[in-house]
Scaffold this active site. Structure first.
Site, mmCIF file in Angstrom:
data_model
loop_
_atom_site.group_PDB
_atom_site.id
_atom_site.type_symbol
_atom_site.label_atom_id
_atom_site.label_comp_id
_atom_site.label_asym_id
_atom_site.label_seq_id
_atom_site.Cartn_x
_atom_site.Cartn_y
_atom_site.Cartn_z
ATOM 1 C CE LYS A 1 42.019 34.029 16.709
ATOM 2 N NZ LYS A 1 41.913 33.439 18.148
ATOM 3 C CG ASN B 1 36.921 12.881 17.346
ATOM 4 O OD1 ASN B 1 38.141 12.998 17.588
ATOM 5 N ND2 ASN B 1 36.032 13.625 18.077
ATOM 6 N N GLY B 2 38.868 10.457 18.807
ATOM 7 C CA GLY B 2 39.593 10.250 20.299
ATOM 8 C C GLY B 2 41.020 9.522 20.290
ATOM 9 C CD1 TRP C 1 44.168 18.259 13.396
ATOM 10 C CD2 TRP C 1 44.681 16.981 14.930
ATOM 11 N NE1 TRP C 1 45.112 19.009 14.029
ATOM 12 C CE2 TRP C 1 45.586 18.116 14.978
ATOM 13 C CE3 TRP C 1 44.814 16.100 16.177
ATOM 14 C CZ2 TRP C 1 46.539 18.357 16.040
ATOM 15 C CZ3 TRP C 1 45.759 16.103 17.015
ATOM 16 C CH2 TRP C 1 46.240 17.368 16.870
ATOM 17 C CB CYS D 1 38.579 13.210 13.878
ATOM 18 S SG CYS D 1 40.212 12.711 14.120
ATOM 19 C CE LYS E 1 35.925 26.914 16.479
ATOM 20 N NZ LYS E 1 36.462 28.445 16.537
ATOM 21 N NE ARG F 1 34.391 17.430 15.192
ATOM 22 C CZ ARG F 1 33.982 17.800 16.702
ATOM 23 N NH1 ARG F 1 33.400 19.006 16.702
ATOM 24 N NH2 ARG F 1 34.663 17.127 17.450
ATOM 25 C CD GLU G 1 44.215 30.362 16.089
ATOM 26 O OE1 GLU G 1 43.934 28.965 16.047
ATOM 27 O OE2 GLU G 1 43.552 31.169 16.616
ATOM 28 C CG HIS H 1 61.307 42.316 33.184
ATOM 29 N ND1 HIS H 1 62.231 42.791 34.519
ATOM 30 C CD2 HIS H 1 60.471 43.242 33.232
ATOM 31 C CE1 HIS H 1 61.498 43.839 35.031
ATOM 32 N NE2 HIS H 1 60.400 43.917 34.300
ATOM 33 C CD GLU I 1 42.337 35.498 20.992
ATOM 34 O OE1 GLU I 1 42.698 35.014 21.641
ATOM 35 O OE2 GLU I 1 41.631 35.242 19.824
HETATM 36 C C1 AGP Z 1 41.630 29.723 18.983
HETATM 37 O O1 AGP Z 1 41.742 30.708 17.842
HETATM 38 C C2 AGP Z 1 42.023 28.281 18.877
HETATM 39 N N1 AGP Z 1 41.243 27.775 17.745
HETATM 40 C C3 AGP Z 1 42.183 27.612 20.095
HETATM 41 O O2 AGP Z 1 43.084 28.035 20.701
HETATM 42 C C4 AGP Z 1 40.928 27.203 21.085
HETATM 43 O O3 AGP Z 1 40.638 28.510 21.418
HETATM 44 C C5 AGP Z 1 41.185 26.390 22.069
HETATM 45 O O4 AGP Z 1 41.535 25.120 21.552
HETATM 46 C C6 AGP Z 1 40.095 26.217 23.127
HETATM 47 O O5 AGP Z 1 38.791 25.759 22.493
HETATM 48 P P1 AGP Z 1 37.507 25.751 23.128
HETATM 49 O O6 AGP Z 1 37.257 27.295 23.511
HETATM 50 O O7 AGP Z 1 36.386 25.067 22.274
HETATM 51 O O8 AGP Z 1 37.639 25.096 24.373
#
Ligand code: AGP
Length: 613
Positions: free
Chosen positions: A490, A101-102, A75, A2, A608, A27, A493, A509, A486
Site C-alpha cells: 500500500k 486492450n491486451g 496503459w 486499458c 487497476k 484501468r 504503490e 537475517h 500488504e
Molecule cells: C493492489 O493494491 C494492487 N492494485 C495490485 O497488487 C492488485 O492487487 C493485483 O494486481 C491483483 O489484482 P486482482 O486482485 O484484480 O487480481
C-alpha cells in the site's frame, strides 16, 4: 490494463464515450482518444494524460459528431506514452479504426509481412498492426466485409485482446471481439454500449452480452450477431449487470481509496450476510455446495494470486491449515504457471482476484485445471473471466472497487477465505461450538474496523512525522506476516516510498543492516501467540536507532514503552486479526500519498487490473 468503451445507437456518441472513459480511467491513464463516424467520415481525437486533456482537445476541435464511436484510455504496453501511440488507431485505405486492450504477441512478424506488402506503419504499437491486418484483409467487393476481415485477422494473431472496430465504409456496423481481456456489450433500446467492465455500462443498460474467448460480435442499430472467429454462429450469452450507480460514485469522499477504506465495515457486513448459520455452526456458501464432498476430501489446497490478492491468499493458507487442518500453500500465479507444478489427485486450486481478470492468475488457474485440480474462485467482480472458468467459487460482495490500491477487496478476500476454511473445517474436525464461536467473532470484525476508523486523525498525524523518510520496513508474524507485506505494498504503490514487508524474524537475517537512525519500522504487534517474540524484534530495531510504529491491542501499556508511536486496534481473535490490523496501514499509506502530493486513485505506472502478462 486499458479501458475501452464504444457506442452504436441513435444518440451523439461523444458525450457517452467521454462519460465511459471517466468511469474506466482507473484501468489506465497514460493517454486517451476517441473516434466517431459522422455520415461516412471517420474523425479521431487523442491526448496524452488524463481524460480531461482529451476533453480540452475535443473542445478545441469543436467536438466530434456521429452516433457511432469508439474510445480508449491507455496503459502503455508497446510503445511509449505519446499522442501517436494513443488509441484509436486507423488505417489509411478504408477508414478502419480500432481500440484494443491486451497484447498481440506475434505483432512483430505480422508487421514485417505487412510492410513487405507495402503497408506503412506510423506507431510503435502492436494495436496498429492488428488494425492494419484487418485493413489488409478488408475487401467488401469480394465479400470480405468488416466482420469477415476482423475474423480473418483474429485467426492470424496470438495474444490477448478486447477490441471494437468501426469503418467509415460501413458506418452502421461495429465489430467487437475478445480473447483473454474483458469485454461486455450493454444492451440498450436500439443501441449498444461496449466496455471493459460494467462501470461504464450501468447508467445505460442493465443487461449485457458476454463473449467467450475467440467470440466476435457484429452490432448494428437493428440487432447483433455473435460468431466464432471462424464465422460459426453462436447463441448469445446475456447477463444481468449487478451494479448500481451510487456504488461507483465518489459521494462525499475526496478519493475512491478513502471511500473504500471507510466502506469496509458495511462491505464486510454484506460479505457475511446470510452466510453464517450460527445455530448449526455452519458456513452457508451456496457456490460450494455442489463440490462440498470433494472439498472435504481434498488432500491439498493451492491458493494463487498476485499483489494484494496474494497477501490475502497467504492468510488463506494459514487459515486452511489452522482451522480446516488441510495442507495448503500459496503461490505467485506468475511463478506457479511456469514452474511445471505437481498437482496430485484430490487437489484444489483457489484463484483469488478482485477483478477476476488478472492474466497471470487466469493462466495459473488454467494450468491447475489442466492438471486435474478442482478450481475455486474468490472474486469480487461478478461475471468476470475467472469466475466464468472455475468449477465453483465465492463472490466477495463488497461492491465495485475503483481505487487502484486495493483495500476493501483485501478484507473481503480474508473474510471469504475465513468462511471457506470454516466451511471445510466444520465438515472435517471442527465442532459446532468452536465454529459458532469463531463466527460470532467474525461478525464483530466490522464493528472493530469502525473503531479503528475513528483513529484516522491520529494515524494521519503519526504518518506526517515519518513521511519524509524514503525507506520503511513492515514486520509481522504468523497471520500478520502477510498483513505486513500488504502494508508495505500500500505504501509503495501510492506514496512511491520504498517499503519492504517480511516476517519479523527474517529481519535479523540481513534486512536489519538497513536500519539507521530514525528509520520507520512498522510492527504489527497485536497480542497474539508470538507477541513476546515481536517485542524482542522491536527491541532489536530500537537498539539500532530505528523508530518503531506499532499496531497494538487496545489496553496494551507495555508496547508504549517500546514504540515511538502506537496505533491501537481492538482485541481480536488472532486468525481474524488481519482484517483489523490492516486498516491503520491502509490509512497510513493514504495519508502518506496525500502528504507527498500524489494522485491517490491513479498512482503512476499502475492500473487497476493487470490483464496482460
Ligand atoms: C493492489 O493494491 C494492487 N492494485 C495490485 O497488487 C492488485 O492487487 C493485483 O494486481 C491483483 O489484482 P486482482 O486482485 O484484480 O487480481
Amino acid at each position: 490494463m486499458c479501458g475501452i468503451v464504444a457506442y452504436i445507437g441513435n444518440k451523439q456518441a461523444q458525450p457517452l464515450l467521454l462519460e465511459g472513459l471517466k468511469r474506466l480511467e482507473y484501468r489506465g491513464y497514460d493517454s486517451s482518444g476517441i473516434a466517431t463516424i459522422d455520415g461516412s467520415s471517420l474523425k479521431i481525437a487523442k491526448a496524452v494524460g488524463r481524460v480531461a486533456n482529451l476533453e480540452a482537445e475535443l473542445d478545441s476541435l469543436g467536438g466530434l459528431q456521429g452516433s457511432i464511436g469508439i474510445a480508449h484510455t491507455r496503459w502503455a504496453t508497446h510503445g511509449s506514452v505519446n499522442k501517436l501511440n494513443a488509441h484509436p488507431h486507423r488505417d489509411r485505405d478504408h477508414g478502419i479504426s480500432l481500440i484494443h486492450n491486451g497484447i498481440i504477441e506475434n505483432y512483430a512478424s505480422i508487421r514485417t509481412l505487412l510492410e513487405a506488402k507495402g503497408h506503412v506503419f506510423e506507431t510503435e504499437t502492436d494495436t496498429e498492426v492488428l488494425g492494419m491486418l484487418i485493413s489488409h484483409l478488408y475487401d467488401p467487393d469480394n465479400g470480405v466485409d468488416l466482420e469477415k476481415a476482423v475474423q480473418g485477422a483474429l485467426r492470424e494473431i496470438r495474444g490477448a485482446y478486447a477490441i471494437a472496430v468501426i469503418c467509415q465504409q460501413e458506418p452502421d456496423v461495429m465489430v467487437c471481439a475478445r480473447k483473454g481481456s474483458p469485454l461486455l456489450i450493454g444492451i440498450g433500446s436500439g443501441e449498444y454500449i461496449v466496455a471493459s467492465d460494467p462501470s461504464a455500462i450501468i447508467s445505460h443498460a442493465s443487461t449485457a452480452i458476454t463473449l467467450d474467448d475467440y467470440s466476435v460480435a457484429r452490432l448494428t442499430r437493428d440487432g447483433f450477431r455473435t460468431t466464432t472467429v471462424d464465422n460459426v454462429e453462436l447463441s448469445p450469452k446475456v447477463m444481468q449487470l449487478e451494479m448500481d450507480l451510487e456504488e461507483i460514485e465518489l459521494g462525499d469522499f475526496e478519493h475512491y481509496m478513502l471511500k473504500e477504506i471507510y466502506e469496509q465495515p458495511d462491505a464486510l457486513r454484506r460479505c457475511l450476510k446470510g452466510r453464517l448459520d450460527k445455530n448449526e455452526g455452519k458456513v452457508v456458501l451456496g457456490g460450494l455446495n455442489t463440490f462440498a464432498k470433494e472439498l472435504v476430501k481434498s488432500r491439498r489446497v493451492i491458493l494463487t494470486a498476485q499483489g494484494t490478492a496474494l497477501h490475502s491468499a497467504m492468510i488463506g493458507e494459514y487459515l486452511l491449515e489452522d482451522l480446516a487442518k488441510i495442507p495448503a500453500e500459496c503461490e505467485y500465479a506468475s511463478e506457479f504457471r511456469y514452474r511445471n507444478p505437481l498437482i496430485e489427485d484430490r487437489s484444489v486450486v483457489v484463484a483469488v482476484s478482485q477483478s477476476g481478470e488478472t492474466a497471470d492468475t487466469l493462466a495459473a488457474l488454467h494450468e491447475a485445471k489442466d492438471r486435474g485440480a478442482l478450481s475455486l474462485g474468490v472474486i469480487n467482480v461478478v461475471g468476470s473471466t475467472i469466475p466464468r472458468e472455475t468449477d465453483a467459487g465465492v463472490y466477495l460482495r463488497v461492491g465495485p472497487e475503483i481505487g487502484v490500491a486495493s483495500t476493501k477487496a483485501f478484507t473481503g478476500q480474508v473474510a471469504v477465505l475465513t468462511m471457506i476454511s470454516l466451511f471445510m473445517a466444520r465438515r472435517r474436525m471442527m465442532s459446532p461450538e468452536a465454529s459458532a464461536r469463531l463466527m460470532n467473532e467474525l461478525e464483530r470484525v466490522p464493528d472493530m474496523i469502525e473503531q479503528v476508523l475513528e483513529t484516522d486523525k491520529r494515524i494521519a498525524e503519526i504518518t506526517a512525522k515519518y513521511v519524509h523518510r524514503d525507506n520503511w520496513l513492515f514486520l509481522g508474524r504468523g497471520y500478520n506476516y502477510p498483513t505486513a507485506m500488504e502494508g508495505a505494498l500500500k505504501l509503495k504503490e501510492i506514496s512511491y516510498i520504498h517499503a519492504e514487508g517480511m516476517p519479523a524474524a527474517e529481519m535479523k537475517h540481513g534486512p536489519i543492516a538497513l536500519i539507521d537512525e530514525g528509520m520507520p519500522v512498522v510492527f504489527i504487534a497485536n497480542q497474539g501467540n508470538q507477541y513476546d517474540k515481536v517485542l524482542s524484534n522491536i527491541e532489536e530495531v530500537r537498539a539500532r536507532g530505528g523508530h518503531v510504529i506499532a499496531v497494538a491491542t487496545e489496553g496494551d501499556k507495555q508496547i508504549e514503552s517500546l514504540a515511538e508511536d502506537v496505533l491501537y486496534v481492538p482485541a481480536v481473535e488472532e486468525c481474524l486479526s488481519p482484517m483489523v490490523t490492516v486498516v491503520p496501514l491502509q490509512l497510513l499509506a493514504y495519508h502518506a500519498a496525500l502528504l507527498r502530493g500524489h494522485d491517490v486513485d491513479k498512482p503512476r505506472n499502475l492500473a487497476k487490473s493487470v490483464t496482460v502478462e
